[in-house]
Write a protein that holds these residues in place. Structure first.
Motif, PDB file in Angstrom:
ATOM      1  N   ILE A 268       0.753  -1.252   0.051  1.00 61.28           N
ATOM      2  CA  ILE A 268       0.009   0.107  -0.044  1.00 61.28           C
ATOM      3  C   ILE A 268       0.753   1.268   0.017  1.00 61.28           C
ATOM      4  N   ARG A 269       1.781   1.305   0.891  1.00 62.89           N
ATOM      5  CA  ARG A 269       2.771   2.254   0.849  1.00 62.89           C
ATOM      6  C   ARG A 269       3.423   2.542  -0.599  1.00 62.89           C
ATOM      7  N   ALA A 270       3.762   1.489  -1.306  1.00 67.34           N
ATOM      8  CA  ALA A 270       4.611   1.597  -2.436  1.00 67.34           C
ATOM      9  C   ALA A 270       3.527   2.069  -3.264  1.00 67.34           C
ATOM     10  N   ALA A 271       2.444   1.649  -3.439  1.00 63.38           N
ATOM     11  CA  ALA A 271       1.320   2.171  -4.478  1.00 63.38           C
ATOM     12  C   ALA A 271       0.802   3.736  -4.291  1.00 63.38           C
ATOM     13  N   ARG A 272       0.992   4.293  -3.004  1.00 62.49           N
ATOM     14  CA  ARG A 272       0.752   5.414  -2.647  1.00 62.49           C
ATOM     15  C   ARG A 272       1.849   6.317  -3.020  1.00 62.49           C
ATOM     16  N   ALA A 273       3.009   5.777  -2.850  1.00 62.66           N
ATOM     17  CA  ALA A 273       4.175   6.659  -3.425  1.00 62.66           C
ATOM     18  C   ALA A 273       4.225   6.795  -4.946  1.00 62.66           C
ATOM     19  N   ALA A 274       3.916   5.681  -5.452  1.00 65.03           N
ATOM     20  CA  ALA A 274       4.011   5.738  -7.035  1.00 65.03           C
ATOM     21  C   ALA A 274       2.962   6.732  -7.493  1.00 65.03           C
ATOM     22  N   GLU A 275       1.651   6.631  -6.833  1.00 64.55           N
ATOM     23  CA  GLU A 275       0.560   7.681  -7.141  1.00 64.55           C
ATOM     24  C   GLU A 275       0.880   8.841  -6.929  1.00 64.55           C
ATOM     25  N   ARG A 276       1.810   9.453  -5.819  1.00 69.32           N
ATOM     26  CA  ARG A 276       2.054  10.555  -5.538  1.00 69.32           C
ATOM     27  C   ARG A 276       3.016  11.090  -6.740  1.00 69.32           C
ATOM     28  N   ARG A 277       3.916  10.223  -7.099  1.00 75.28           N
ATOM     29  CA  ARG A 277       4.836  10.558  -8.153  1.00 75.28           C
ATOM     30  C   ARG A 277       4.269  10.635  -9.425  1.00 75.28           C
TER      31      ARG A 277
ATOM     32  N   GLN B  53       4.323  14.211 -11.420  1.00 74.74           N
ATOM     33  CA  GLN B  53       4.797  14.339 -12.767  1.00 74.74           C
ATOM     34  C   GLN B  53       3.624  14.905 -13.852  1.00 74.74           C
ATOM     35  N   SER B  54       2.578  14.609 -13.513  1.00 72.51           N
ATOM     36  CA  SER B  54       1.370  14.898 -14.328  1.00 72.51           C
ATOM     37  C   SER B  54       0.949  16.542 -14.251  1.00 72.51           C
ATOM     38  N   SER B  55       1.211  16.836 -13.057  1.00 72.17           N
ATOM     39  CA  SER B  55       0.915  18.173 -12.633  1.00 72.17           C
ATOM     40  C   SER B  55       2.042  19.169 -13.198  1.00 72.17           C
ATOM     41  N   SER B  56       3.497  18.830 -13.179  1.00 73.52           N
ATOM     42  CA  SER B  56       4.436  19.614 -13.742  1.00 73.52           C
ATOM     43  C   SER B  56       4.322  19.808 -15.305  1.00 73.52           C
ATOM     44  N   THR B  57       3.725  18.580 -15.840  1.00 71.42           N
ATOM     45  CA  THR B  57       3.507  18.822 -17.468  1.00 71.42           C
ATOM     46  C   THR B  57       2.312  19.726 -17.801  1.00 71.42           C
ATOM     47  N   ARG B  58       1.374  19.953 -16.835  1.00 66.63           N
ATOM     48  CA  ARG B  58       0.137  20.631 -16.988  1.00 66.63           C
ATOM     49  C   ARG B  58       0.425  22.201 -17.133  1.00 66.63           C
ATOM     50  N   VAL B  59      -0.311  22.983 -17.694  1.00 68.38           N
ATOM     51  CA  VAL B  59      -0.165  24.332 -17.556  1.00 68.38           C
ATOM     52  C   VAL B  59      -1.097  24.756 -16.400  1.00 68.38           C
TER      53      VAL B  59
END
Length: 67
Positions: A35-44, A48-54
Motif C-alpha cells: 500500500i505504501r509503495a502504491a501511494r508513493a507511486a501515485e504521488r509521483r 509528474q502530471s501536474s508539472s507537465t500541465r499548464v
C-alpha cells in the motif's frame, strides 16, 4: 532428560499456538508495504502530471473573471 522433553513439548505447543498469529502479522506487513509503495507511486505520478500541465491561472488573462 524428562525436563528437557517437557520444555521441548511446551515450546512446540507455544509455537503451534502462536504460528497463525505470526503468519498473519507477516502478511499484514507485506500488505502495508504494498500500500505504501502504491501511494508513493501515485504521488509521483500526480507530481509528474501536474508539472507537465499548464496551470489554469497562466492561461487566463490578467483581468478575466474567475468562473
Amino acid at each position: 532428560m524428562n525436563t528437557f522433553l517437557g520444555l521441548l513439548a511446551a515450546s512446540a505447543l507455544i509455537l503451534l499456538i502462536a504460528l497463525p498469529a505470526l503468519i498473519g502479522f507477516g502478511i499484514e506487513l507485506r500488505i502495508s508495504r504494498q500500500i505504501r509503495a502504491a501511494r508513493a507511486a501515485e504521488r509521483r505520478r500526480e507530481e509528474q502530471s501536474s508539472s507537465t500541465r499548464v496551470p489554469a491561472e497562466a492561461t487566463r488573462g490578467a483581468f478575466s473573471p474567475v468562473v
